[in-house]
Design an enzyme around this catalytic site. Structure first.
Site, PDB file in Angstrom:
ATOM      1  N   ARG A 133      -5.662   1.633  18.722  1.00  7.47           N
ATOM      2  CA  ARG A 133      -5.399   0.201  18.571  1.00  7.47           C
ATOM      3  C   ARG A 133      -4.982  -0.473  19.878  1.00  7.47           C
ATOM      4  O   ARG A 133      -5.104  -1.696  19.998  1.00  7.47           O
ATOM      5  CB  ARG A 133      -4.357  -0.033  17.465  1.00  7.47           C
ATOM      6  CG  ARG A 133      -4.964   0.180  16.077  1.00  7.47           C
ATOM      7  CD  ARG A 133      -3.984  -0.020  14.956  1.00  7.47           C
ATOM      8  NE  ARG A 133      -4.688   0.072  13.676  1.00  7.47           N
ATOM      9  CZ  ARG A 133      -4.095   0.265  12.508  1.00  7.47           C
ATOM     10  NH1 ARG A 133      -2.768   0.380  12.437  1.00  7.47           N
ATOM     11  NH2 ARG A 133      -4.805   0.332  11.401  1.00  7.47           N
TER      12      ARG A 133
ATOM     13  N   ARG B 179       2.773   5.978  -3.344  1.00  7.48           N
ATOM     14  CA  ARG B 179       3.872   6.813  -3.830  1.00  7.48           C
ATOM     15  C   ARG B 179       4.085   6.640  -5.328  1.00  7.48           C
ATOM     16  O   ARG B 179       4.422   7.611  -6.022  1.00  7.48           O
ATOM     17  CB  ARG B 179       5.141   6.484  -3.039  1.00  7.48           C
ATOM     18  CG  ARG B 179       5.078   7.003  -1.595  1.00  7.48           C
ATOM     19  CD  ARG B 179       6.031   6.269  -0.667  1.00  7.48           C
ATOM     20  NE  ARG B 179       6.067   6.841   0.676  1.00  7.48           N
ATOM     21  CZ  ARG B 179       5.171   6.586   1.625  1.00  7.48           C
ATOM     22  NH1 ARG B 179       4.142   5.786   1.374  1.00  7.48           N
ATOM     23  NH2 ARG B 179       5.286   7.141   2.821  1.00  7.48           N
TER      24      ARG B 179
ATOM     25  N   GLN C 206       5.047   9.467   7.165  1.00  5.53           N
ATOM     26  CA  GLN C 206       4.073  10.372   6.564  1.00  5.53           C
ATOM     27  C   GLN C 206       4.475  11.831   6.753  1.00  5.53           C
ATOM     28  O   GLN C 206       4.389  12.638   5.823  1.00  5.53           O
ATOM     29  CB  GLN C 206       2.686  10.109   7.138  1.00  5.53           C
ATOM     30  CG  GLN C 206       2.121   8.753   6.731  1.00  5.53           C
ATOM     31  CD  GLN C 206       0.734   8.510   7.291  1.00  5.53           C
ATOM     32  OE1 GLN C 206       0.165   9.336   8.013  1.00  5.53           O
ATOM     33  NE2 GLN C 206       0.170   7.355   6.974  1.00  5.53           N
TER      34      GLN C 206
ATOM     35  N   LYS D 157       0.827  -1.214   0.000  1.00  6.88           N
ATOM     36  CA  LYS D 157       0.000   0.000   0.000  1.00  6.88           C
ATOM     37  C   LYS D 157       0.858   1.260   0.000  1.00  6.88           C
ATOM     38  O   LYS D 157       0.592   2.200  -0.758  1.00  6.88           O
ATOM     39  CB  LYS D 157      -0.940  -0.016   1.214  1.00  6.88           C
ATOM     40  CG  LYS D 157      -1.939   1.140   1.231  1.00  6.88           C
ATOM     41  CD  LYS D 157      -3.143   0.832   2.084  1.00  6.88           C
ATOM     42  CE  LYS D 157      -2.807   0.830   3.551  1.00  6.88           C
ATOM     43  NZ  LYS D 157      -3.562   1.849   4.312  1.00  6.88           N
ATOM     44  N   SER D 158       1.887   1.297   0.829  1.00  5.10           N
ATOM     45  CA  SER D 158       2.742   2.487   0.898  1.00  5.10           C
ATOM     46  C   SER D 158       3.425   2.756  -0.434  1.00  5.10           C
ATOM     47  O   SER D 158       3.493   3.902  -0.902  1.00  5.10           O
ATOM     48  CB  SER D 158       3.795   2.308   1.997  1.00  5.10           C
ATOM     49  OG  SER D 158       3.200   2.192   3.266  1.00  5.10           O
TER      50      SER D 158
ATOM     51  N   ARG E 159      -7.163  -3.333  10.102  1.00 12.54           N
ATOM     52  CA  ARG E 159      -6.159  -4.227  10.678  1.00 12.54           C
ATOM     53  C   ARG E 159      -6.695  -4.949  11.920  1.00 12.54           C
ATOM     54  O   ARG E 159      -6.306  -6.085  12.199  1.00 12.54           O
ATOM     55  CB  ARG E 159      -4.876  -3.460  10.980  1.00 12.54           C
ATOM     56  CG  ARG E 159      -4.280  -2.816   9.733  1.00 12.54           C
ATOM     57  CD  ARG E 159      -2.832  -2.430   9.914  1.00 12.54           C
ATOM     58  NE  ARG E 159      -2.391  -1.563   8.839  1.00 12.54           N
ATOM     59  CZ  ARG E 159      -2.036  -1.976   7.612  1.00 12.54           C
ATOM     60  NH1 ARG E 159      -2.079  -3.263   7.326  1.00 12.54           N
ATOM     61  NH2 ARG E 159      -1.647  -1.115   6.699  1.00 12.54           N
TER      62      ARG E 159
ATOM     63  N   ASP F 250       2.505  -0.650  12.094  1.00 13.17           N
ATOM     64  CA  ASP F 250       1.205  -1.056  11.558  1.00 13.17           C
ATOM     65  C   ASP F 250       0.861  -2.507  11.824  1.00 13.17           C
ATOM     66  O   ASP F 250      -0.269  -2.930  11.583  1.00 13.17           O
ATOM     67  CB  ASP F 250       1.150  -0.807  10.046  1.00 13.17           C
ATOM     68  CG  ASP F 250       0.909   0.649   9.701  1.00 13.17           C
ATOM     69  OD1 ASP F 250       0.411   1.387  10.574  1.00 13.17           O
ATOM     70  OD2 ASP F 250       1.224   1.042   8.566  1.00 13.17           O
TER      71      ASP F 250
ATOM     72  N   LYS G 200      -4.107   5.840  15.404  1.00 12.12           N
ATOM     73  CA  LYS G 200      -4.237   5.208  14.095  1.00 12.12           C
ATOM     74  C   LYS G 200      -5.712   5.250  13.672  1.00 12.12           C
ATOM     75  O   LYS G 200      -6.478   6.079  14.151  1.00 12.12           O
ATOM     76  CB  LYS G 200      -3.691   3.775  14.154  1.00 12.12           C
ATOM     77  CG  LYS G 200      -2.172   3.709  14.303  1.00 12.12           C
ATOM     78  CD  LYS G 200      -1.499   4.218  13.039  1.00 12.12           C
ATOM     79  CE  LYS G 200      -0.011   3.989  13.014  1.00 12.12           C
ATOM     80  NZ  LYS G 200       0.598   4.428  11.738  1.00 12.12           N
TER      81      LYS G 200
END
Length: 444
Positions: free
Chosen positions: A350, A27, A169, A22-23, A395, A319, A346
């Site tokens: 969490r 990008r 981030q 995903k990251s 998650r 994460d 998050k």
């Protein structure tokens, strides 16, 4: 809204490829959009979060064409984006909002970044502060949250900045604004954070320099088109690393092999933590893909032990803790997590949400402001059955799905639509690997 229904037992085995990282996918879209020329992206994660990023750039005049194998992007250049004419809706994606805030601060036109109710609860002051110091004008709603209204046409000035926490981030937001600033922008990292941005900017032809914890970039640089092969996402693989580790061993059962997974050293903490816990994890066929290290990962059931986790562990696995907590609940002894207050901001808190869910399944948990302590239950049924509230956190939902492998009764997890933000097709992939799971409408 869907819920997950997980039957007790099952196992995990065979060969599985989890979706693209995903990251890296975020990008790849952003950098190819503002590059000069045509880029091709393979392995792109077609999740709700990444598609929100793609749609934002489509609204600003960038052309994306899908073919059978890839996503073709015709970049418009560093200064080629056009006014979107509407707020850019980023759904549930905090990565999109924080990185785009830096990019949009350098544009000649005004923009509004908005998102769903969950994203609108997440703090944005950490990106507003450095961007304001660079000369940007950003107005947030109450509590400095989304929607963010960014005034275009501002003359940005380079800064030296030390974020309050190690955060990819925040670092990426400042560096992207630095592309449009006068002078050299430097970010002094207070700890280790993911380095996907600097790796990929380098692949797109941007010159960066690192001196210890300081990362610098000169403004005014252009990006040139580059073909990006996105590796499989280690954060998505983490649920299967844990599931295959805690599953009850069966004679003749084959191990689980996860193919082509990114093992970037700034985010492989979940592998290292599970290794300390006694997991049987082997990396094979290691290679490099678009500047990112990649491997196939083979996992077998193992007897786990509790460990102490803190400091650098947290930076390298931020994460993956929902999955790690499930492993801890199946381990011999206590697992103690400290230095993890960041988990409270998050998609959900969490620490609190996982603690509540573990307690609902019969696991002993004590909560501290910056972490928790889990007393493992290494017997075959580490969990009872029960109802889990995911708090719309993808998650959390996937982590508790893996708890079914060691449960004594069914587990039902509510509000699971958000799993598509990072792992579309999760239920089908998990079921094919051996987890007894189905998705159904809540209340059905």
């Amino acid at each position: 809204m869907r819920c997950f229904h997980v039957q007790p037992g099952g196992t995990l085995g065979g060969t599985l490829q989890v979706p693209g990282d995903k990251s890296v996918s975020h990008r790849a879209i952003m950098f190819s959009a503002i590059a000069d020329g045509r880029s091709r992206i393979t392995g792109f994660l077609e999740s709700a979060d990444c598609l929100a990023t793609l749609r934002a750039f489509e609204a600003m005049g960038v052309s994306f064409v899908r073919d059978a194998e890839s996503l073709v992007v015709d970049g418009v250049g560093r200064d080629g984006l056009t006014p979107p004419g509407m707020p850019l809706d980023l759904g549930n994606s905090g990565t999109s909002m924080r990185l785009l805030s830096g990019l949009m601060a350098g544009q000649a036109f005004d923009s509004v970044l908005t998102g769903d109710a969950s994203l609108s609860r997440r703090p944005m002051g950490r990106v507003i502060d450095p961007l304001t110091a660079m000369g940007a004008h950003i107005a947030g709603s109450e509590g400095r949250r989304a929607p963010l209204r960014i005034t275009g046409g501002r003359s940005l000035q380079a800064i030296e900045y030390t974020p309050p926490v190690a955060s990819a981030q925040i670092k990426s937001c400042v560096l992207l604004a630095g592309l449009y600033a006068k002078g050299v922008t430097t970010v002094h990292e207070p700890g280790v954070s993911r380095d996907h941005t600097e790796r990929m900017l380098g692949a797109f032809g941007v010159a960066l320099s690192r001196d210890g914890a300081a990362l610098s970039l000169a403004g005014g640089q252009s990006l040139r088109a580059f073909d990006v092969a996105v590796p499989a996402d280690l954060s998505s693989a983490a649920f299967f690393l844990v599931g295959a580790s805690i599953a009850q061993p069966r004679n003749g059962a084959e191990p689980l092999t996860l193919t082509g997974v990114g093992i970037n050293p700034t985010r492989r903490g979940v592998i290292d933590i599970l290794d300390r816990m006694g997991a049987d994890i082997t990396l094979t066929n290691t290679r490099e893909q678009a500047g990112e290290p990649v491997a196939d990962i083979v996992v077998r059931p193992a007897s786990l032990r509790g460990v102490d986790i803190g400091g650098r562990d947290v930076e390298l696995a931020i994460d993956e803790f929902p999955a790690i907590f499930i492993a801890a609940a199946c381990a011999q002894g206590k697992t103690r997590l400290t230095d993890a207050a960041e988990l409270r901001v998050k998609e959900s808190d969490r620490i609190a949400v996982m603690a509540d869910g573990l307690a609902a399944l019969g696991v002993e948990v004590s909560v501290q402001p910056d972490g928790l302590t889990i007393t493992g239950r290494p017997e075959p049924h580490s969990f009872t059955g029960g109802q889990i509230h995911s708090h719309e956190d993808h998650r959390i939902a996937m982590a508790f799905a893996m708890a079914g492998l060691r449960a004594s009764a069914p587990i039902e997890i509510d509000d699971c639509d958000y799993v598509d933000t990072s792992f579309p097709g999760f239920v089908a992939k998990a079921g094919a690997a051996g987890l007894v799971i189905d998705a159904r409408e809540q209340g059905a």
